[in-house]
Design a protein around this motif. Structure first.
Motif, PDB file in Angstrom:
ATOM      1  N   SER A  67      48.313 -34.458  17.414  1.00  0.00           N
ATOM      2  CA  SER A  67      47.431 -33.688  18.290  1.00  0.00           C
ATOM      3  C   SER A  67      46.338 -34.554  18.902  1.00  0.00           C
ATOM      4  N   GLY A  68      46.064 -35.702  18.286  1.00  0.00           N
ATOM      5  CA  GLY A  68      44.991 -36.566  18.768  1.00  0.00           C
ATOM      6  C   GLY A  68      43.656 -36.293  18.098  1.00  0.00           C
ATOM      7  N   VAL A  69      43.592 -35.290  17.224  1.00  0.00           N
ATOM      8  CA  VAL A  69      42.367 -34.957  16.500  1.00  0.00           C
ATOM      9  C   VAL A  69      42.456 -35.580  15.107  1.00  0.00           C
ATOM     10  N   ALA A  70      41.595 -36.552  14.835  1.00  0.00           N
ATOM     11  CA  ALA A  70      41.678 -37.310  13.589  1.00  0.00           C
ATOM     12  C   ALA A  70      40.980 -36.629  12.415  1.00  0.00           C
ATOM     13  N   GLU A  71      40.269 -35.567  12.670  1.00  0.00           N
ATOM     14  CA  GLU A  71      39.534 -34.890  11.604  1.00  0.00           C
ATOM     15  C   GLU A  71      40.500 -34.349  10.546  1.00  0.00           C
ATOM     16  N   ASP A  83      52.914 -30.647  13.774  1.00  0.00           N
ATOM     17  CA  ASP A  83      51.632 -30.321  13.152  1.00  0.00           C
ATOM     18  C   ASP A  83      51.647 -30.334  11.624  1.00  0.00           C
ATOM     19  N   GLU A  92      54.417 -35.675  12.823  1.00  0.00           N
ATOM     20  CA  GLU A  92      53.622 -36.242  11.740  1.00  0.00           C
ATOM     21  C   GLU A  92      54.466 -37.138  10.848  1.00  0.00           C
ATOM     22  N   ARG A  94      41.737 -43.219  17.033  1.00  0.00           N
ATOM     23  CA  ARG A  94      40.761 -43.177  15.941  1.00  0.00           C
ATOM     24  C   ARG A  94      41.460 -43.066  14.595  1.00  0.00           C
ATOM     25  N   SER A 121      42.207 -32.082   7.829  1.00  0.00           N
ATOM     26  CA  SER A 121      42.225 -30.634   7.622  1.00  0.00           C
ATOM     27  C   SER A 121      41.961 -30.333   6.149  1.00  0.00           C
ATOM     28  N   THR A 160      45.030 -41.319  14.568  1.00  0.00           N
ATOM     29  CA  THR A 160      45.483 -40.927  15.907  1.00  0.00           C
ATOM     30  C   THR A 160      45.552 -42.202  16.740  1.00  0.00           C
ATOM     31  N   ASN A 213      49.534 -39.499  10.394  1.00  0.00           N
ATOM     32  CA  ASN A 213      49.021 -39.353  11.745  1.00  0.00           C
ATOM     33  C   ASN A 213      48.841 -37.881  12.094  1.00  0.00           C
ATOM     34  N   HIS A 214      48.017 -37.638  13.088  1.00  0.00           N
ATOM     35  CA  HIS A 214      47.861 -36.323  13.696  1.00  0.00           C
ATOM     36  C   HIS A 214      48.275 -36.464  15.162  1.00  0.00           C
TER      37      HIS A 214
END
Length: 167
Positions: A120-124, A91, A66, A157, A126, A154, A117-118
């Motif tokens: 993990s590829g999940v842009a939602e 993470d 990150e 996205r 947290s 990501t 950035n994330h």
């Protein structure tokens, strides 16, 4: 006729990612970043949220850890600078609000756009991302600097917290 003119005037028209070697892909990314850097040079007005997101997606593509950064803006939302301020793990990244505020003051910024950035590829975003955004926005507001947005990026996205109504 238009297709042949477009193809003739564009040396990259027929290229696809699958047709490029690993080193060629790296060269294309380097070239694209140079073009975007030129477009995002100090004093330029940031044209749209999508252009900012595309710039950040390319800038942070492939990062395994990150990264948290800030786009510093003047009173007319023109670019002053882009800085990656904190690097973390796969993470998370520790972000010090005080450092963000100091950096904004050092650059005489009137507004900022935070990003991270994330990998993990999940842009939602947290819950921690939302909490940080509230804390950062409050700290910046104390010194009359506006937090315009916080983007979670990501490779594929970008999610804008401002567009979600969270700022």
């Amino acid at each position: 006729m238009t297709a042949s003119i477009t193809a003739a005037g564009n040396r990259f028209h027929a290229l696809t990612p699958a047709s490029l070697s690993k080193s060629e892909k790296s060269s294309v990314v380097t070239l694209a970043l140079a073009v975007l850097k030129q477009r995002q040079r100090p004093g330029r007005l940031l044209k749209s949220p999508r252009a900012i997101a595309d710039f950040l997606r390319l800038k942070l593509a492939g990062r395994r850890n990150e990264v948290f950064g800030v786009i510093f803006l003047d009173t007319r939302l023109r670019l002053i600078a882009v800085a990656e301020l904190f690097n973390g793990t796969i993470d998370g990244a520790t972000v010090y609000t005080r450092v963000v505020v100091q950096q904004a003051l050092d650059r005489d910024a009137a507004a900022v756009i935070a990003f991270h950035n994330h990998p993990s590829g999940v842009a939602e975003p947290s819950d921690a991302d939302r909490t940080l955004t509230e804390k950062l926005g409050g700290a910046l507001a104390l010194v009359d600097i506006r937090l315009v947005d916080h983007l979670v990026v990501t490779d594929g996205r970008a999610v804008s917290m401002a567009e979600r109504g969270w700022l």
